[in-house]
Scaffold this active site. Structure first.
Site, PDB file in Angstrom:
ATOM      1  N   HIS A   1      57.862  87.299  14.069  1.00 46.16           N
ATOM      2  CA  HIS A   1      57.289  86.511  15.156  1.00 46.16           C
ATOM      3  C   HIS A   1      57.965  85.152  15.323  1.00 46.16           C
ATOM      4  O   HIS A   1      58.170  84.676  16.437  1.00 46.16           O
ATOM      5  CB  HIS A   1      55.791  86.322  14.902  1.00 46.16           C
ATOM      6  CG  HIS A   1      54.987  86.030  16.129  1.00 46.16           C
ATOM      7  ND1 HIS A   1      53.625  86.215  16.192  1.00 46.16           N
ATOM      8  CD2 HIS A   1      55.331  85.573  17.349  1.00 46.16           C
ATOM      9  CE1 HIS A   1      53.180  85.877  17.391  1.00 46.16           C
ATOM     10  NE2 HIS A   1      54.194  85.478  18.108  1.00 46.16           N
TER      11      HIS A   1
ATOM     12  N   LEU B   1      55.805  84.566  34.133  1.00 43.77           N
ATOM     13  CA  LEU B   1      55.214  83.977  35.337  1.00 43.77           C
ATOM     14  C   LEU B   1      54.712  82.558  35.088  1.00 43.77           C
ATOM     15  O   LEU B   1      54.008  81.987  35.922  1.00 43.77           O
ATOM     16  CB  LEU B   1      54.082  84.872  35.866  1.00 43.77           C
ATOM     17  CG  LEU B   1      54.516  86.313  36.172  1.00 43.77           C
ATOM     18  CD1 LEU B   1      53.331  87.141  36.654  1.00 43.77           C
ATOM     19  CD2 LEU B   1      55.642  86.333  37.201  1.00 43.77           C
TER      20      LEU B   1
ATOM     21  N   TYR C   1      46.768  87.455  17.146  1.00 40.32           N
ATOM     22  CA  TYR C   1      46.239  87.270  18.513  1.00 40.32           C
ATOM     23  C   TYR C   1      44.744  87.503  18.551  1.00 40.32           C
ATOM     24  O   TYR C   1      44.258  88.548  18.135  1.00 40.32           O
ATOM     25  CB  TYR C   1      46.902  88.251  19.475  1.00 40.32           C
ATOM     26  CG  TYR C   1      48.324  87.949  19.839  1.00 40.32           C
ATOM     27  CD1 TYR C   1      48.901  86.709  19.598  1.00 40.32           C
ATOM     28  CD2 TYR C   1      49.114  88.924  20.439  1.00 40.32           C
ATOM     29  CE1 TYR C   1      50.210  86.456  19.943  1.00 40.32           C
ATOM     30  CE2 TYR C   1      50.421  88.665  20.799  1.00 40.32           C
ATOM     31  CZ  TYR C   1      50.969  87.444  20.543  1.00 40.32           C
ATOM     32  OH  TYR C   1      52.272  87.186  20.889  1.00 40.32           O
TER      33      TYR C   1
ATOM     34  N   GLN D   1      45.128  91.444  38.661  1.00 41.47           N
ATOM     35  CA  GLN D   1      46.348  90.777  38.209  1.00 41.47           C
ATOM     36  C   GLN D   1      47.404  91.788  37.792  1.00 41.47           C
ATOM     37  O   GLN D   1      48.594  91.631  38.087  1.00 41.47           O
ATOM     38  CB  GLN D   1      46.039  89.833  37.052  1.00 41.47           C
ATOM     39  CG  GLN D   1      45.339  88.554  37.469  1.00 41.47           C
ATOM     40  CD  GLN D   1      45.160  87.597  36.298  1.00 41.47           C
ATOM     41  OE1 GLN D   1      45.369  87.958  35.144  1.00 41.47           O
ATOM     42  NE2 GLN D   1      44.764  86.373  36.602  1.00 41.47           N
TER      43      GLN D   1
END
Length: 319
Positions: free
Chosen positions: A132, A230, A53, A295
């Protein structure tokens, strides 16, 4: 904050997991630090990252998130208060096409990746270590044996997998049980209130389909980590329309019920989605990302929302 067992003796984690995927790349260190501080101030303990990442960000190498978390825990001195999860297997091979060429799940890759993550995170153990993506080129026995070695050495507490099918999960856990090795106790999969079409193709990403949900429902000691809960803002942002994979006959009805329940409760649609996931019969922990404290505050607000039986029935049966 509420907490949930991860299916390992004595280990529990907050019912919201903070995804740190963009920390150190598209989310700068100052902002990421503020988000992490607010999350832990609210009682959050569960933080998710990976050793790749976010390699796709301009100028990134994929180690940024782990390195930032290592610096933050060193400054705060709070490592023992956290459940740190990271992953291996999906790092691109330099100079070769992705995702055709990734590090994979060989015994060597597992050992070397774990040592790298431990070093970057500045810790002596990984609380949850994920495969992963599946690696068809490596025998599952080799992968699970390498993971078992890490657990035996005290470098990993619990094992998980991500982007695996129910059959791949079952094969790995059956083999682990036969060898008296630790199996996968957590599964991190794309999952939200809206369901994609059965033929949806997200590439290397896999969604929690009916087969996986059925497998987990029969094993309540396991937990589902729901990533992209979301849908990247698609529930509430007109500039982020739903992906074509979610165009199903029942989608309109489900969105309508979401809006109704949000109005009834005074919550946002996003908060209703998170509350629905947290209250799901299959033990579910949403992995929420944030690029600002505001957020994160919206996601934390979902913890105050308890859906009543009638609201949950309407959400479950909307079609």
């Amino acid at each position: 904050m509420r907490y949930r067992s991860l299916g390992v003796d004595g280990q529990s984690a907050s019912v919201l997991c903070l995804g740190a995927m963009t920390f150190g790349t598209t989310v700068d260190e100052e902002t990421a630090t503020a988000i992490l501080d607010r999350f832990t101030e609210a009682g959050g303990t569960f933080i998710d990252t990976s050793n790749n990442y976010a390699f796709w960000a301009p100028g990134a190498n994929g180690y940024e998130s782990e390195e930032l978390l290592g610096r933050w825990t060193a400054r705060r001195g709070n490592r023992d208060d956290l459940v740190l999860a990271t992953k291996l297997g999906a790092r691109p091979v330099p100079g070769l096409p992705f995702p055709e060429h990734i590090e994979g799940l060989s015994a060597r890759a597992v050992r070397e990746a774990a040592e790298g993550s431990l070093r970057r995170l500045g810790t002596d153990r990984l609380d949850l270590y994920y495969a992963h993506v599946a690696d068809p080129a490596t025998p599952v026995e080799e992968t699970m044996g390498a993971f078992a070695g890490l657990v035996a050495d005290g470098k990993v507490t619990a094992l998980g997998c991500s982007n695996h099918s129910a059959a791949q999960l079952a094969d790995a856990n059956d083999l682990a049980a036969d060898r008296d090795w630790p199996g996968y106790r957590c599964v991190q999969q794309r999952h939200s209130y809206l369901r994609p079409r059965p033929d949806a193709d997200f590439g290397v990403q896999k969604h929690a389909d009916e087969a996986l949900l059925s497998y987990l429902a029969a094993r309540p000691s396991m937990a589902l980590l729901a990533y992209s809960p979301l849908l990247g803002g698609s529930y509430c942002r007109p500039d982020r329309p739903l992906r074509a994979e979610y165009e199903r006959p029942e989608t309109k009805a489900r969105l309508a019920v979401l809006a109704e329940v949000a109005e009834e409760t005074g919550a946002t649609v996003n908060q209703v989605v998170l509350a629905w996931l947290i209250g799901h019969p299959v033990p579910t922990v949403p992995v929420v990302g944030a690029s600002s404290v505001a957020q994160l505050e919206e996601s934390l607000g979902a913890l105050d929302l308890v859906l009543d039986e009638e609201q949950r029935r309407r959400l479950d049966t909307a079609a």
